[in-house]
Design an enzyme around this catalytic site. Structure first.
Site, mmCIF file in Angstrom:
data_model
loop_
_atom_site.group_PDB
_atom_site.id
_atom_site.type_symbol
_atom_site.label_atom_id
_atom_site.label_comp_id
_atom_site.label_asym_id
_atom_site.label_seq_id
_atom_site.Cartn_x
_atom_site.Cartn_y
_atom_site.Cartn_z
ATOM 1 N N TYR A 63 -6.552 -14.003 5.225
ATOM 2 C CA TYR A 63 -7.828 -14.656 5.328
ATOM 3 C C TYR A 63 -7.213 -16.341 6.320
ATOM 4 C CZ TYR A 63 -8.619 -11.987 1.082
ATOM 5 O OH TYR A 63 -9.761 -11.068 0.325
ATOM 6 N N ARG A 75 -0.520 0.419 -0.801
ATOM 7 C CA ARG A 75 0.791 1.215 0.631
ATOM 8 C C ARG A 75 1.385 1.858 0.366
ATOM 9 N NH1 ARG A 75 1.172 -4.303 -1.323
ATOM 10 N NH2 ARG A 75 -0.772 -5.069 -0.114
ATOM 11 N N ASP A 130 -8.336 2.485 -4.279
ATOM 12 C CA ASP A 130 -8.100 2.045 -3.410
ATOM 13 C C ASP A 130 -8.958 3.944 -2.215
ATOM 14 O OD1 ASP A 130 -7.994 -0.708 -2.350
ATOM 15 O OD2 ASP A 130 -6.467 -0.054 -2.444
#
Ligand SMILES: *Cc1c(COP(=O)(O)O)cnc(C)c1O
Ligand code: SF4
Length: 519
Positions: free
Chosen positions: A152, A173, A332
């Site tokens: 970002y 992760r 995810d």
């Protein structure tokens, strides 16, 4: 006043005085909850640790060094299923390590225990699925230096370690987390800080990992200090699951360190109400007293919290602990998470069951972290462009367009065995919106809709002041003043229309409900 009345008045006065003089005990504060023995409440401890002295049990270092990770050890604590044994024996599986405190919260006999499903692997975990990726958020591609994700414009994610207090099976992760050979050390921290010193547009740093709060206290403080010495960094945030897995870690010493580096925010990660124990309430209370605003990020997980009633209980318990629900994440597309995935419709159903039905404070934002690395995208109009039965099309804040592949199969949880579904509390006198999504009915009319009749509320409104309802603008016939308003006589029966039978305006004609009717 007779003697009787005087006596009663005096008694009342005494009672009032006793009440105001007695020390006030706040029974609503979960951080002060007492157990049946009158001492501070504590959560269950698995029998194998019954004899551990409290001083050790409450010591975070003891908890970390006594984590359980192998099949034989876990078998002594839980009655394992064949699939769990397969999961625990799979070669090359994502790391297993669970603090004694956290595994003790699991019901040893219940294979579907929501805490168990988050930390005990299943054989199924090894199955690949379509759209699965190793680094589904493309973090490595967005890292100018190792461990620093600059995605970002004004904020970065700073991964300071790959170690956690326990490991979640669905971890985003998992490609690096838990692996001591991929850890970040002082050299990486220095490179990350150097990048930040040279990058003045960064005003917000999110410390995560892994979990920064598992670092040696001195090392963690040196990172906070390094960041605070950079003038353009306004806020520092910590993303941590330590207060969930290891609430003992939130001690006075840590809070004194944290207090020095304000403005500091913290986001925790609770997925189920069972995770919020008396120990957690006290840890969170310490963080709040140290002045950190506390948020929560949950992940929507099949078999753990894919239920409106569980989510509602969770957010209520969070706000009662002064934790503000921040995000609800769609799971995810990462290895190991296939069996946890839910369709996006499940998340929308949950959001609909929260918004309006409970305090705005208790409602998180439902987001999908964009596959391919576009950042978090709220699942709402403007961002949700389109969807079919297998894909959702989304755009991020920059106009980047991405798709999220829905799970090919999804088994909704069994409502008949879900304690939270059995205790649902629909608002009095109102059929829950969810009735339509869940039930057989095709439509629901608000209460008193029939009495004032279809569109009757609008009619009633007009009758109060017809001059306000002279139609104009859209659809007004040229040259006419707008026509006469049809005023219903009190008690007159408007025509009966069945659902969907109302006459539809032709093109160019005004619509009755929005602009009044031209006759
Ligand atoms: C989540 C995340 C942030 C923070 O996002 P917010 O929406 O501001 O909470 C920043 N950088 C990365 C790479 C992230 O994944
Ligand atoms: S605590 Fe966070 S980083 Fe650690 S395993 Fe769980 S999800 Fe992954």
């Amino acid at each position: 006043m007779d003697a009787h009345e005087i006596k009663a008045a005096v008694a009342h006065q005494d009672a009032t005085r006793a009440l105001t003089e007695a020390p006030f005990v706040n029974l609503a504060d979960p951080a002060r909850a007492l157990g049946p023995d009158g001492k501070l409440a504590v959560s269950r401890r698995a029998p194998i640790w019954e004899d551990v002295p409290d001083a050790q049990w409450n010591d975070w270092r003891w908890q970390l060094s006594h984590r359980v990770n192998d099949l034989d050890e876990i078998e002594k604590i839980l009655e394992l299923t064949d699939e769990e044994r397969a999961g625990l024996s799979a070669p090359g599986k994502f790391r297993v390590d669970i603090t004694p405190y956290f595994i003790s919260l699991i019901d040893p006999k219940d294979p579907s225990d929501p805490i168990r499903r988050q930390v005990i692997p299943l054989g199924r975990e090894q199955q690949a699925f379509t759209a699965m990726m190793e680094d589904s958020l493309a973090e490595d591609r967005h890292s100018p230096v190792p461990g620093l994700v600059h995605r970002y414009p004004d904020r970065v994610l700073m991964l300071v370690t790959t170690q956690c207090a326990s490991y979640c099976r669905y971890c985003t992760r998992s490609r690096i987390v838990g692996d001591p050979t991929q850890n970040f050390n002082r050299r990486e921290h220095e490179a990350q800080l150097e990048y930040l010193r040279r990058t003045p547009q960064v005003r917000d740093v999110l410390i995560s990992g892994g979990d920064g709060l598992t670092l040696a206290p001195k090392l963690f403080e040196s990172i906070l200090r390094g960041l605070r010495e950079i003038p353009h960094i306004e806020i520092i945030r910590i993303g941590s699951r330590v207060p969930v897995f290891l609430p003992q870690r939130i001690d006075d010493e840590l809070c004194e360190v944290l207090e020095k580096y304000h403005p500091l925010w913290i986001n925790l990660h609770f997925n189920h109400p069972n995770e919020i124990t008396p120990e957690v309430s006290r840890a969170v209370d310490k963080l709040a007293k140290a002045g950190l605003p506390i948020g929560n990020q949950s992940v929507l997980l099949a078999g753990v919290n894919d239920c409106v009633h569980i989510q509602r209980a969770l957010v209520h318990k969070l706000v009662a602990n002064r934790i503000r629900p921040y995000y609800l994440y769609q799971c995810d597309l990462v290895e190991g998470s296939g069996h946890f995935r839910t369709p996006v419709g499940k998340g929308l159903e949950i959001m609909e069951g929260l918004r309006g039905h409970t305090s705005g404070y208790a409602v998180p934002t439902y987001v999908i972290d964009a596959p391919g690395g576009g950042g978090k995208i709220p699942v709402m109009p403007n961002y949700l462009i389109s969807y079919s039965d297998h894909k959702v099309v989304l755009r991020n804040y920059e106009g980047y367009i991405t798709t999220y592949e829905e799970p090919p199969s999804y088994q909704a949880h069994d409502k008949t065995s879900c304690a939270y579904c059995q205790h649902e509390r629909p608002e009095p006198g109102k059929t829950c919106v969810l009735g339509l999504l869940e039930g057989e009915r095709m439509w629901i009319e608000p209460q008193d809709f029939r009495e004032t009749h279809a569109r009757g509320n609008i009619e009633a409104h007009r009758l109060q002041d017809p001059s306000k309802w002279v139609p104009f603008g859209v659809g007004a016939i040229e040259g006419s003043s707008g026509g006469t308003l049809r005023v219903l006589e009190a008690g007159a029966e408007p025509p009966e229309y069945g659902p969907g039978e109302e006459p539809r305006p032709r093109e160019g004609e005004p619509t009755g409900s929005a602009h009044g009717e031209l006759l």
